[in-house]
Write an enzyme that holds these catalytic residues in place. Structure first.
Site, PDB file in Angstrom:
ATOM      1  N   GLU A  59     -18.510 -90.621 -58.952  1.00 33.13           N
ATOM      2  CA  GLU A  59     -17.291 -90.228 -58.222  1.00 33.13           C
ATOM      3  C   GLU A  59     -16.590 -89.049 -58.877  1.00 33.13           C
ATOM      4  O   GLU A  59     -15.504 -88.675 -58.466  1.00 33.13           O
ATOM      5  CB  GLU A  59     -16.310 -91.408 -58.120  1.00 33.13           C
ATOM      6  CG  GLU A  59     -16.676 -92.387 -57.026  1.00 33.13           C
ATOM      7  CD  GLU A  59     -15.619 -93.457 -56.766  1.00 33.13           C
ATOM      8  OE1 GLU A  59     -14.718 -93.660 -57.604  1.00 33.13           O
ATOM      9  OE2 GLU A  59     -15.711 -94.097 -55.719  1.00 33.13           O
ATOM     10  N   ASN A  99     -11.803 -99.000 -62.474  1.00 31.15           N
ATOM     11  CA  ASN A  99     -12.090-100.438 -62.297  1.00 31.15           C
ATOM     12  C   ASN A  99     -13.038-100.914 -63.409  1.00 31.15           C
ATOM     13  O   ASN A  99     -12.845-101.988 -63.995  1.00 31.15           O
ATOM     14  CB  ASN A  99     -12.765-100.707 -60.948  1.00 31.15           C
ATOM     15  CG  ASN A  99     -11.862-100.418 -59.753  1.00 31.15           C
ATOM     16  OD1 ASN A  99     -10.653-100.320 -59.892  1.00 31.15           O
ATOM     17  ND2 ASN A  99     -12.470-100.280 -58.572  1.00 31.15           N
ATOM     18  N   GLY A 148      -7.315-106.606 -53.810  1.00 26.03           N
ATOM     19  CA  GLY A 148      -7.241-105.382 -54.617  1.00 26.03           C
ATOM     20  C   GLY A 148      -8.433-105.246 -55.543  1.00 26.03           C
ATOM     21  O   GLY A 148      -9.242-106.174 -55.693  1.00 26.03           O
ATOM     22  N   ASN A 153      -8.471 -93.746 -58.482  1.00 27.59           N
ATOM     23  CA  ASN A 153      -8.021 -93.567 -57.106  1.00 27.59           C
ATOM     24  C   ASN A 153      -6.770 -94.381 -56.811  1.00 27.59           C
ATOM     25  O   ASN A 153      -6.553 -95.444 -57.408  1.00 27.59           O
ATOM     26  CB  ASN A 153      -9.095 -94.055 -56.117  1.00 27.59           C
ATOM     27  CG  ASN A 153     -10.280 -93.110 -56.020  1.00 27.59           C
ATOM     28  OD1 ASN A 153     -10.171 -91.923 -56.335  1.00 27.59           O
ATOM     29  ND2 ASN A 153     -11.411 -93.630 -55.590  1.00 27.59           N
ATOM     30  N   ASP A 196     -17.890-103.150 -59.654  1.00 27.33           N
ATOM     31  CA  ASP A 196     -17.299-102.505 -60.843  1.00 27.33           C
ATOM     32  C   ASP A 196     -16.917-103.564 -61.874  1.00 27.33           C
ATOM     33  O   ASP A 196     -17.100-103.357 -63.082  1.00 27.33           O
ATOM     34  CB  ASP A 196     -16.041-101.722 -60.450  1.00 27.33           C
ATOM     35  CG  ASP A 196     -16.317-100.675 -59.387  1.00 27.33           C
ATOM     36  OD1 ASP A 196     -17.439-100.139 -59.368  1.00 27.33           O
ATOM     37  OD2 ASP A 196     -15.413-100.398 -58.577  1.00 27.33           O
TER      38      ASP A 196
HETATM   39  O1  RIB Z   1     -15.830 -99.852 -55.976  1.00 22.48           O
HETATM   40  C1  RIB Z   1     -14.560 -99.961 -55.397  1.00 22.48           C
HETATM   41  C2  RIB Z   1     -13.825 -98.664 -55.462  1.00 22.48           C
HETATM   42  O2  RIB Z   1     -14.521 -97.708 -54.693  1.00 22.48           O
HETATM   43  C3  RIB Z   1     -12.436 -98.693 -54.897  1.00 22.48           C
HETATM   44  O3  RIB Z   1     -11.457 -99.086 -55.838  1.00 22.48           O
HETATM   45  C4  RIB Z   1     -12.255 -97.291 -54.336  1.00 22.48           C
HETATM   46  O4  RIB Z   1     -11.301 -96.536 -55.003  1.00 22.48           O
HETATM   47  C5  RIB Z   1     -13.634 -96.644 -54.394  1.00 22.48           C
HETATM   48  O5  RIB Z   1     -13.751 -95.744 -55.411  1.00 22.48           O
END
Ligand code: RIB
Length: 288
Positions: free
Chosen positions: A135, A41, A270, A9, A236
C-alpha cells in the site's frame, strides 16, 4: 525489533445490508471512522502482541485525529513523517455477513522518499525484521536496501499485485498471502508460492485456517469458530500477531497465537481498534 514501513489510512466504514452491485445505490444506516491501513494494523497487532515495533509512515496535514489514535494505541509517532499530500483513506462497506468491500486512496502512503527510508534503515540492528505491504510506494527499494543490510524482510502481498510480488521476491525472507492471492500467484507464475525460493511462506485461508511452509516442512493451523461482525483487518491482525511470536522463534505457537488474535478481532467493529492484546489472546487460547 520489527521495523514496519507501512500505510496509515482513515477508514470510513459504512454498514450495508449487502455489498453494492454495479450501478446500485444503497442506503447505509451506520457510519463510523476508524484508524486503518494494512501497515498500521499490522504494527498495532505486533505491538499489542508484545513485540517492539517502529512504524515508519507518512501522514498528510489533515491527520491530527489519526495521530491521536496511533498514540492512544501505544505506538510511537517518531517515525511518521508529515507530508503535504492528503492522508490515505479507505471507503469500506461491511455487510450483514461481516464481509467487506474496500476502495483505498493511497495519498500520503505513496509519498515515501528514499531519504526517509535510508534514515530508518540506518538505525536498524542485526536480527531486526522489516515488514512491508503493497500500500506504499518504494516497496522494492525498501526490500532491496533491507536485504543489503542483512535484515530479515517479511512481505504481505496485499493489496495483491503479482508484479509487485515478483519485484520483491529475491529480497524477502517471509511471504504472507491469503489463499486467493496464493492461487493467483501460482496461476501467473506457474509455480506454487512455497516453491519460489522464499524461506517462509505463510498462507492464510480464512475459516480453513492457515499454513506455514518452511524449509520443506508445512505447519498447519485450524481457525477458531467465532461470530464475526467485521472482518476488516483480520488478515493484518493475523500477520502482526504471528510476527510478534515468530521472531522470537516458535513458529507453531506463533500460528496458534495469530489464529486466536484474528478470531477475537473479527468479533468487533473496525480494524486497528479491534486488535486484542497479548493477555486477551493468551486467555482465549487457554480457554479453547
Ligand atoms: O486490511 C484492512 C485494511 O485495508 C483497512 O484498514 C483499509 O485501510 C485497507 O488498507
Amino acid at each position: 525489533m520489527i521495523l514496519n514501513f507501512g500505510s496509515i489510512n482513515l477508514d470510513l466504514v459504512y454498514r450495508v445490508p449487502h455489498l453494492p452491485a454495479p450501478g446500485e445505490t444503497l442506503a447505509s444506516d451506520s457510519f463510523a471512522k476508524f484508524l486503518g491501513g494494512k501497515g498500521i494494523n499490522q504494527s498495532i497487532a505486533a505491538a499489542r502482541a508484545g513485540a517492539p515495533v517502529r512504524h515508519v509512515g507518512c501522514l498528510g496535514p489533515d491527520s491530527d485525529w489519526l495521530r491521536g489514535q496511533i498514540a492512544g494505541l501505544g505506538l510511537s509517532l517518531d517515525d511518521i513523517t508529515a507530508v503535504d499530500t492528503p492522508t490515505g483513506h479507505a471507503v469500506i462497506y461491511v455487510d450483514d455477513n461481516a464481509e467487506n468491500q474496500i476502495v483505498i486512496f493511497g495519498g500520503a502512503n505513496r509519498a515515501f522518499t528514499t531519504a526517509q527510508i535510508d534514515a530508518a534503515l540506518n538505525s536498524a540492528s542485526d536480527g531486526d525484521w522489516v515488514l512491508l505491504q503493497n500500500e506504499t510506494n518504494l516497496v522494492g527499494y525498501i526490500a532491496e536496501q533491507s536485504r543489503a543490510r542483512g535484515l530479515n524482510v517479511a512481505y504481505s502481498a496485499a493489496p495483491f499485485d503479482p508484479d509487485a510480488v515478483q519485484e520483491v521476491l529475491e529480497n524477502i525472507t517471509l511471504l504472507a498471502l491469503n489463499a486467493g492471492e496464493a492461487a493467483a500467484l501460482s496461476q501467473k507464475t506457474g509455480q506454487a508460492p512455497a516453491g519460489m525460493g522464499v524461506d517462509h511462506v505463510l498462507v492464510t485461508k480464512g475459516a480453513e485456517g492457515a499454513e506455514l511452509h518452511m524449509n520443506g516442512q508445512v505447519l498447519q493451523q485450524a481457525s477458531f469458530a467465532v461470530e464475526a461482525v467485521d472482518t476488516t483487518g483480520a488478515g493484518d491482525t493475523f500477520l502482526g500477531a504471528f510476527m510478534a511470536r515468530f521472531v522470537t522463534g516458535d513458529a507453531a505457537h506463533a500460528l496458534a497465537f495469530a489464529a486466536a488474535a484474528s478470531a477475537i478481532q473479527v468479533t468487533r467493529q473496525g480494524a486497528a481498534a479491534a486488535i486484542p492484546r497479548a493477555e486477551e489472546i493468551d486467555r482465549f487460547l487457554h480457554a479453547t
